[in-house]
Design an enzyme around this catalytic site. Sequence first.
Site, PDB file in Angstrom:
ATOM      1  N   LYS A 113      13.089  12.808 -29.343  1.00  0.00           N
ATOM      2  CA  LYS A 113      12.832  13.408 -30.598  1.00  0.00           C
ATOM      3  C   LYS A 113      12.367  14.621 -30.617  1.00  0.00           C
ATOM      4  O   LYS A 113      11.668  15.002 -29.188  1.00  0.00           O
ATOM      5  CB  LYS A 113      12.583  12.026 -31.243  1.00  0.00           C
ATOM      6  CG  LYS A 113      13.142  11.443 -31.793  1.00  0.00           C
ATOM      7  CD  LYS A 113      13.953  10.762 -32.622  1.00  0.00           C
ATOM      8  CE  LYS A 113      13.987   9.438 -32.474  1.00  0.00           C
ATOM      9  NZ  LYS A 113      13.920   8.725 -34.387  1.00  0.00           N
ATOM     10  N   TYR A 171      23.662   9.282 -36.863  1.00  0.00           N
ATOM     11  CA  TYR A 171      22.977   8.948 -38.245  1.00  0.00           C
ATOM     12  C   TYR A 171      23.715   7.427 -39.600  1.00  0.00           C
ATOM     13  O   TYR A 171      23.288   8.111 -40.524  1.00  0.00           O
ATOM     14  CB  TYR A 171      21.381   9.360 -38.517  1.00  0.00           C
ATOM     15  CG  TYR A 171      20.604   9.142 -37.326  1.00  0.00           C
ATOM     16  CD1 TYR A 171      20.159   8.767 -36.859  1.00  0.00           C
ATOM     17  CD2 TYR A 171      20.099  10.329 -37.096  1.00  0.00           C
ATOM     18  CE1 TYR A 171      19.058   8.297 -35.838  1.00  0.00           C
ATOM     19  CE2 TYR A 171      19.043  10.499 -35.965  1.00  0.00           C
ATOM     20  CZ  TYR A 171      17.898   9.389 -35.606  1.00  0.00           C
ATOM     21  OH  TYR A 171      17.342   9.578 -33.975  1.00  0.00           O
ATOM     22  N   PHE A 228      16.233   8.634 -46.635  1.00  0.00           N
ATOM     23  CA  PHE A 228      15.225   9.534 -45.909  1.00  0.00           C
ATOM     24  C   PHE A 228      16.664  10.008 -44.941  1.00  0.00           C
ATOM     25  O   PHE A 228      16.352  10.996 -44.050  1.00  0.00           O
ATOM     26  CB  PHE A 228      14.411   8.629 -44.947  1.00  0.00           C
ATOM     27  CG  PHE A 228      15.180   7.136 -44.699  1.00  0.00           C
ATOM     28  CD1 PHE A 228      16.047   7.486 -43.579  1.00  0.00           C
ATOM     29  CD2 PHE A 228      15.232   5.994 -44.961  1.00  0.00           C
ATOM     30  CE1 PHE A 228      16.629   6.696 -42.264  1.00  0.00           C
ATOM     31  CE2 PHE A 228      15.814   4.721 -44.339  1.00  0.00           C
ATOM     32  CZ  PHE A 228      16.587   5.004 -42.515  1.00  0.00           C
ATOM     33  N   ASN A 269       9.178   9.277 -34.438  1.00  0.00           N
ATOM     34  CA  ASN A 269       8.839   8.746 -34.171  1.00  0.00           C
ATOM     35  C   ASN A 269       9.024   8.205 -32.139  1.00  0.00           C
ATOM     36  O   ASN A 269       9.282   7.558 -31.804  1.00  0.00           O
ATOM     37  CB  ASN A 269       9.081   6.728 -34.612  1.00  0.00           C
ATOM     38  CG  ASN A 269      10.789   7.118 -34.287  1.00  0.00           C
ATOM     39  OD1 ASN A 269      11.324   8.274 -34.208  1.00  0.00           O
ATOM     40  ND2 ASN A 269      11.509   6.076 -35.041  1.00  0.00           N
ATOM     41  N   HIS A 276      14.438   8.028 -29.538  1.00  0.00           N
ATOM     42  CA  HIS A 276      15.892   6.753 -30.387  1.00  0.00           C
ATOM     43  C   HIS A 276      16.452   5.599 -29.314  1.00  0.00           C
ATOM     44  O   HIS A 276      16.825   6.297 -28.586  1.00  0.00           O
ATOM     45  CB  HIS A 276      16.676   7.269 -30.692  1.00  0.00           C
ATOM     46  CG  HIS A 276      17.794   6.998 -31.462  1.00  0.00           C
ATOM     47  ND1 HIS A 276      18.150   6.647 -32.360  1.00  0.00           N
ATOM     48  CD2 HIS A 276      19.246   6.253 -30.061  1.00  0.00           C
ATOM     49  CE1 HIS A 276      19.105   5.598 -32.520  1.00  0.00           C
ATOM     50  NE2 HIS A 276      19.865   5.820 -31.062  1.00  0.00           N
ATOM     51  N   GLU A 336      27.445   6.421 -29.470  1.00  0.00           N
ATOM     52  CA  GLU A 336      26.226   6.555 -29.452  1.00  0.00           C
ATOM     53  C   GLU A 336      26.371   8.091 -27.331  1.00  0.00           C
ATOM     54  O   GLU A 336      26.462   8.961 -28.105  1.00  0.00           O
ATOM     55  CB  GLU A 336      25.100   6.350 -29.576  1.00  0.00           C
ATOM     56  CG  GLU A 336      24.366   5.898 -31.602  1.00  0.00           C
ATOM     57  CD  GLU A 336      23.836   5.418 -31.107  1.00  0.00           C
ATOM     58  OE1 GLU A 336      22.250   5.208 -30.373  1.00  0.00           O
ATOM     59  OE2 GLU A 336      23.325   4.318 -31.962  1.00  0.00           O
TER      60      GLU A 336
HETATM   61  P1  CMP Z   1      15.702   5.869 -34.870  1.00  0.00           P
HETATM   62  O1  CMP Z   1      15.822   4.943 -33.462  1.00  0.00           O
HETATM   63  O2  CMP Z   1      16.931   6.905 -34.155  1.00  0.00           O
HETATM   64  O3  CMP Z   1      16.820   4.863 -35.385  1.00  0.00           O
HETATM   65  C1  CMP Z   1      17.132   5.281 -37.349  1.00  0.00           C
HETATM   66  C2  CMP Z   1      15.375   6.299 -37.408  1.00  0.00           C
HETATM   67  O4  CMP Z   1      15.753   6.920 -39.043  1.00  0.00           O
HETATM   68  C3  CMP Z   1      14.197   5.888 -36.403  1.00  0.00           C
HETATM   69  O5  CMP Z   1      14.888   5.843 -35.304  1.00  0.00           O
HETATM   70  C4  CMP Z   1      13.771   6.823 -37.664  1.00  0.00           C
HETATM   71  O6  CMP Z   1      12.857   7.683 -37.055  1.00  0.00           O
HETATM   72  C5  CMP Z   1      14.091   7.243 -39.105  1.00  0.00           C
HETATM   73  N1  CMP Z   1      14.010   5.944 -40.063  1.00  0.00           N
HETATM   74  C6  CMP Z   1      13.356   4.606 -40.008  1.00  0.00           C
HETATM   75  N2  CMP Z   1      13.318   4.178 -41.217  1.00  0.00           N
HETATM   76  C7  CMP Z   1      13.042   5.400 -42.012  1.00  0.00           C
HETATM   77  C8  CMP Z   1      12.166   5.064 -42.584  1.00  0.00           C
HETATM   78  N3  CMP Z   1      11.539   4.571 -43.892  1.00  0.00           N
HETATM   79  N4  CMP Z   1      11.684   6.525 -43.734  1.00  0.00           N
HETATM   80  C9  CMP Z   1      12.065   7.788 -42.780  1.00  0.00           C
HETATM   81  N5  CMP Z   1      12.510   7.871 -41.967  1.00  0.00           N
HETATM   82  C10 CMP Z   1      12.948   6.201 -41.349  1.00  0.00           C
END
Ligand code: CMP
Length: 139
Positions: A10, A50, A58, A114, A117, A128
């Site tokens: 990311k 997403y 979020f 984070n 993905h 995806e």
């Molecule tokens: P990812 O594994 O890409 O899958 C969905 C994404 O949503 C996750 O990683 C985070 O980047 C985001 N995400 C999940 N939970 C939250 C949250 N509570 N607040 C903000 N972002 C979130």
Amino acid sequence: MTERTFCMIKPDSVKRGLVGEIIKRIEAAGFTIRAAKLSNVSQEQAETLYQEHVEKDFYQGLVDFAMEGSALPMVLESEGAVQKVRDLIGATNPENAEPGTIRGDLGEEELPRNLVHASDSIESAEREIPIFFSESELV
Ligand code: CMP
């Protein structure tokens, strides 16, 4: 069983110069990289990736984050690739991710930032991968 999964480094990782470190961990874990391209994710790609989170509070922040800088989508292959890459990455929230995982060792910021993905199932991977790669780009 040999599987293919979708994984994306990311924009937070790219900005922090962590691409090499993350790919090193992916290769050391035994994955074969079948496709990878540094990309500026489009709004359509981010919204499609997403779409399951569209109702979450979020969602917009997540879509904006996916587009805020370059990312590196990839297709990874290994035995049991879907679960294996999720184990390598660690818990969604870096605060809860175990040491030794990518998010546990390298995560410094709050969600949605984070680092990586990865698809959560074979069905998700099949949905995806084509958002980012055509069949001819898979080597
Ligand atoms: P990812 O594994 O890409 O899958 C969905 C994404 O949503 C996750 O990683 C985070 O980047 C985001 N995400 C999940 N939970 C939250 C949250 N509570 N607040 C903000 N972002 C979130």
